[in-house]
Design a protein around this motif. Structure first.
Motif, PDB file in Angstrom:
ATOM      1  N   VAL A 453       7.100 -12.536  -6.851  1.00 64.02           N
ATOM      2  CA  VAL A 453       6.435 -11.633  -5.914  1.00 64.02           C
ATOM      3  C   VAL A 453       7.367 -10.488  -5.517  1.00 64.02           C
ATOM      4  O   VAL A 453       6.964  -9.320  -5.455  1.00 64.02           O
ATOM      5  N   ARG A 454       8.635 -10.813  -5.232  1.00 65.66           N
ATOM      6  CA  ARG A 454       9.599  -9.766  -4.849  1.00 65.66           C
ATOM      7  C   ARG A 454       9.810  -8.775  -5.995  1.00 65.66           C
ATOM      8  O   ARG A 454       9.899  -7.563  -5.770  1.00 65.66           O
ATOM      9  N   GLN A 455       9.898  -9.287  -7.222  1.00 67.15           N
ATOM     10  CA  GLN A 455      10.097  -8.400  -8.374  1.00 67.15           C
ATOM     11  C   GLN A 455       8.895  -7.490  -8.592  1.00 67.15           C
ATOM     12  O   GLN A 455       9.037  -6.297  -8.904  1.00 67.15           O
ATOM     13  N   ALA A 456       7.685  -8.074  -8.393  1.00 70.57           N
ATOM     14  CA  ALA A 456       6.472  -7.268  -8.562  1.00 70.57           C
ATOM     15  C   ALA A 456       6.402  -6.170  -7.506  1.00 70.57           C
ATOM     16  O   ALA A 456       6.004  -5.025  -7.798  1.00 70.57           O
ATOM     17  N   ALA A 457       6.779  -6.494  -6.275  1.00 67.21           N
ATOM     18  CA  ALA A 457       6.761  -5.502  -5.196  1.00 67.21           C
ATOM     19  C   ALA A 457       7.770  -4.394  -5.468  1.00 67.21           C
ATOM     20  O   ALA A 457       7.493  -3.206  -5.240  1.00 67.21           O
ATOM     21  N   ALA A 458       8.955  -4.797  -5.957  1.00 73.50           N
ATOM     22  CA  ALA A 458       9.988  -3.801  -6.244  1.00 73.50           C
ATOM     23  C   ALA A 458       9.563  -2.891  -7.391  1.00 73.50           C
ATOM     24  O   ALA A 458       9.808  -1.676  -7.366  1.00 73.50           O
ATOM     25  N   ALA A 459       8.899  -3.472  -8.404  1.00 75.26           N
ATOM     26  CA  ALA A 459       8.478  -2.673  -9.553  1.00 75.26           C
ATOM     27  C   ALA A 459       7.379  -1.679  -9.188  1.00 75.26           C
ATOM     28  O   ALA A 459       7.333  -0.557  -9.712  1.00 75.26           O
ATOM     29  N   SER A 460       6.501  -2.087  -8.256  1.00 76.95           N
ATOM     30  CA  SER A 460       5.396  -1.212  -7.865  1.00 76.95           C
ATOM     31  C   SER A 460       5.832  -0.125  -6.886  1.00 76.95           C
ATOM     32  O   SER A 460       5.177   0.904  -6.741  1.00 76.95           O
ATOM     33  N   GLY A 461       6.940  -0.369  -6.193  1.00 76.52           N
ATOM     34  CA  GLY A 461       7.431   0.585  -5.215  1.00 76.52           C
ATOM     35  C   GLY A 461       6.640   0.607  -3.927  1.00 76.52           C
ATOM     36  O   GLY A 461       6.859   1.472  -3.080  1.00 76.52           O
ATOM     37  N   VAL A 462       5.725  -0.362  -3.769  1.00 80.57           N
ATOM     38  CA  VAL A 462       4.898  -0.434  -2.564  1.00 80.57           C
ATOM     39  C   VAL A 462       5.337  -1.635  -1.730  1.00 80.57           C
ATOM     40  O   VAL A 462       5.379  -2.774  -2.230  1.00 80.57           O
TER      41      VAL A 462
END
Length: 522
Positions: A453-462
């Protein structure tokens, strides 16, 4: 005519006497078992009032479990040697005094010491209580019913502890006196323990004593060995299986237990006679009772958190949610106590373990869609939780009663206490191992999903909102708990296999008394 009346009067008095004897034994067992969970809900209040660090808070629960689990073998043998009623009473008095000290504690040290002392009292009282059933109640239906009540108390204790703990913690005064609610979770044991101990001589007969035969080397190595094992397993649940102290404790425990077994084969009056394990049915009962509670305790641990953290139930409402478990287990125990005289234990316990495994698998299907309105989430209790809670309770009722009967059946009179101690030790060590294994699986899943989840949030920038993070954490916890329930179902299937393959005793044999007859080779 007078003789018939006298005989009927004597029979009625004896039934009343046995009834009160069972009440005392049941109250003691319920008190000992529920104390393992009654303080769980009160932990945040205890931490605040006594300023206990988060790292040390778990010792409020673990300290009791360690002392209880490691001293059970010694407690059971002391009952055999010095009189079971005497040790039963001593255990209850120690438990009551320790509860008073804990309830009045003003420091972390005093509370933790009181909890360990409670564990000592429980280790003395619990095996003596089970052994007293075998010496007080005649073999057959009367003993089956007594074992059913005892098994029910062992099973419902955890659920009653959650309910009672939630209610008492919410109180802020008693009889007009201001008192922190968490203290009542401990203080309530004092009058119950002391009164039960004082009534014991009136309704319980004393067993034969054998003073001077205590195996001190065995007592030291056996107690420290089990302590090392239980501590290592418990530590693994929080610090991981690769932790240095976890590995050191497990290694030391295993070495000491090996030394203990070597010593027991050489002394004249061993703490744990090898003959206790010589009977295949008895040994398989011990093994099955090692795996079954491991899965059941984990159910309470993760399901209570799911109900509060995901479904939003208050502590007292969470306790109420487990009430069907209590009612169903008591009903199952009563039914099985009657069936035990007509159906072999293998079929009863084997069916029970399969039912429990199905229930645990059912818990793996718990919904994690926490975006639903709360009324829908609470409605899910009746569709997604209630059916499996009832199935689990009926299954465990079918497991506890026959396995308790077979675990102590055909033991020599002088071994009843240590046999009861072994059975209780298997439950405690199995429960600790189950929580640690399931905790490892759940924690791994939660950590992996959190990282994703943290990686996905970081990748999306949101940056996720607080509400989104809350929903994500609830879904992640549910996924971890589901994996734990799946492993629990696997442990229950292991108990089922052991039961079906090795538990070979006919129901007719359970109606007989005395030690197993020796086999003569002609």
């Amino acid at each position: 005519m007078t003789d018939v009346a006298n005989a009927e009067s004597t029979s009625s008095v004896r039934k009343l006497h046995l009834g009160w004897a069972l009440v005392l034994i049941s109250v003691a067992q319920l008190m000992v078992v529920l104390d393992g969970t009654i303080v769980n809900i009160a932990l945040p209040y205890i931490q605040h009032d006594l300023d206990i660090s988060t790292a040390n808070l778990r010792w409020v629960v673990t300290g009791y479990a360690l002392a209880f689990g490691s001293l059970l073998l010694l407690g059971g043998r002391l009952g055999d040697l010095y009189g079971r009623r005497k040790i039963f009473m001593a255990g209850l008095i120690v438990f009551g005094i320790a509860s008073l000290l804990g309830g009045l504690a003003t420091s972390e040290t005093t509370l933790l010491a009181a909890r360990a002392l409670q564990g000592l009292g429980a280790a003395l009282a619990s095996p003596a209580a089970l052994a007293l059933i075998t010496t007080t109640f005649p073999a057959g239906p009367a003993r089956n019913r007594a074992f059913a009540v005892y098994a029910a108390m062992s099973g419902v204790g955890a659920a009653v502890g959650l309910l009672l703990g939630g209610w008492l913690t919410g109180l802020d005064s008693v009889f007009g006196l201001d008192v922190e609610g968490w203290r009542l979770t401990l203080l309530i044991n004092t009058p119950i323990g002391i009164v039960t101990a004082l009534l014991a001589p009136r309704f319980l007969a004393e067993s034969e004593s054998h003073p001077g035969e205590l195996d001190l080397p065995g007592a030291v190595t056996g107690t420290l060995g089990v302590l090392g094992l239980v501590y290592g397993i418990s530590r693994a649940g929080s610090d991981g299986w690769g932790d240095t102290w976890t590995l050191a404790s497990l290694a030391a425990g295993l070495v000491l237990l090996v030394v203990f077994l070597v010593l027991e084969r050489r002394v004249e009056h061993p703490l744990l006679p090898v003959r206790v394990f010589a009977n295949r049915t008895r040994a398989s009962s011990f093994v099955a009772m090692f795996f079954a509670p491991a899965a059941m305790f984990a159910m309470f641990y993760y399901l209570s958190q799911y109900i509060q953290n995901v479904m939003g139930y208050s502590p007292i409402k969470a306790g109420v949610a487990f009430l069907p478990f209590c009612f169903a287990l008591v009903a199952a125990a009563g039914l099985v106590s009657n069936l035990a005289s007509r159906i072999d234990a293998r079929y009863l316990a084997g069916t029970g373990t399969l039912m429990a495994a199905v229930a645990l698998f059912g818990f793996t299907r718990l919904p994690n869609d926490t975006t639903l309105p709360m009324r829908d989430l609470q409605g899910q209790y009746w569709t997604d939780l209630f059916p499996f809670i009832v199935v689990m309770a009926f299954g465990m009722g079918m497991v506890f009663v026959p396995l308790t009967l077979t675990a102590v059946h055909h033991l020599r009179a002088e071994d009843s206490g240590i046999g009861s101690g072994v059975l209780n030790t298997m439950q405690q060590v199995g429960g600790a191992l189950g929580l640690s294994l399931l905790g490892t699986i759940a924690t791994q899943t939660i950590d992996d999903l959190s990282a994703t989840v943290r990686q996905a949030a970081a990748a999306s920038g949101v940056q996720p909102t607080a509400d989104q993070m809350k929903v994500a954490s609830q879904q992640i916890f549910t996924a971890g708990a589901s994996d734990a329930f799946l492993l629990g179902a696997g442990l229950m299937l292991v108990a089922s296999l052991v039961t079906w393959i090795f538990l070979n005793v006919k129901h007719e044999e359970l109606a007989t008394d005395g030690p197993e007859a020796p086999v003569h080779v002609g």
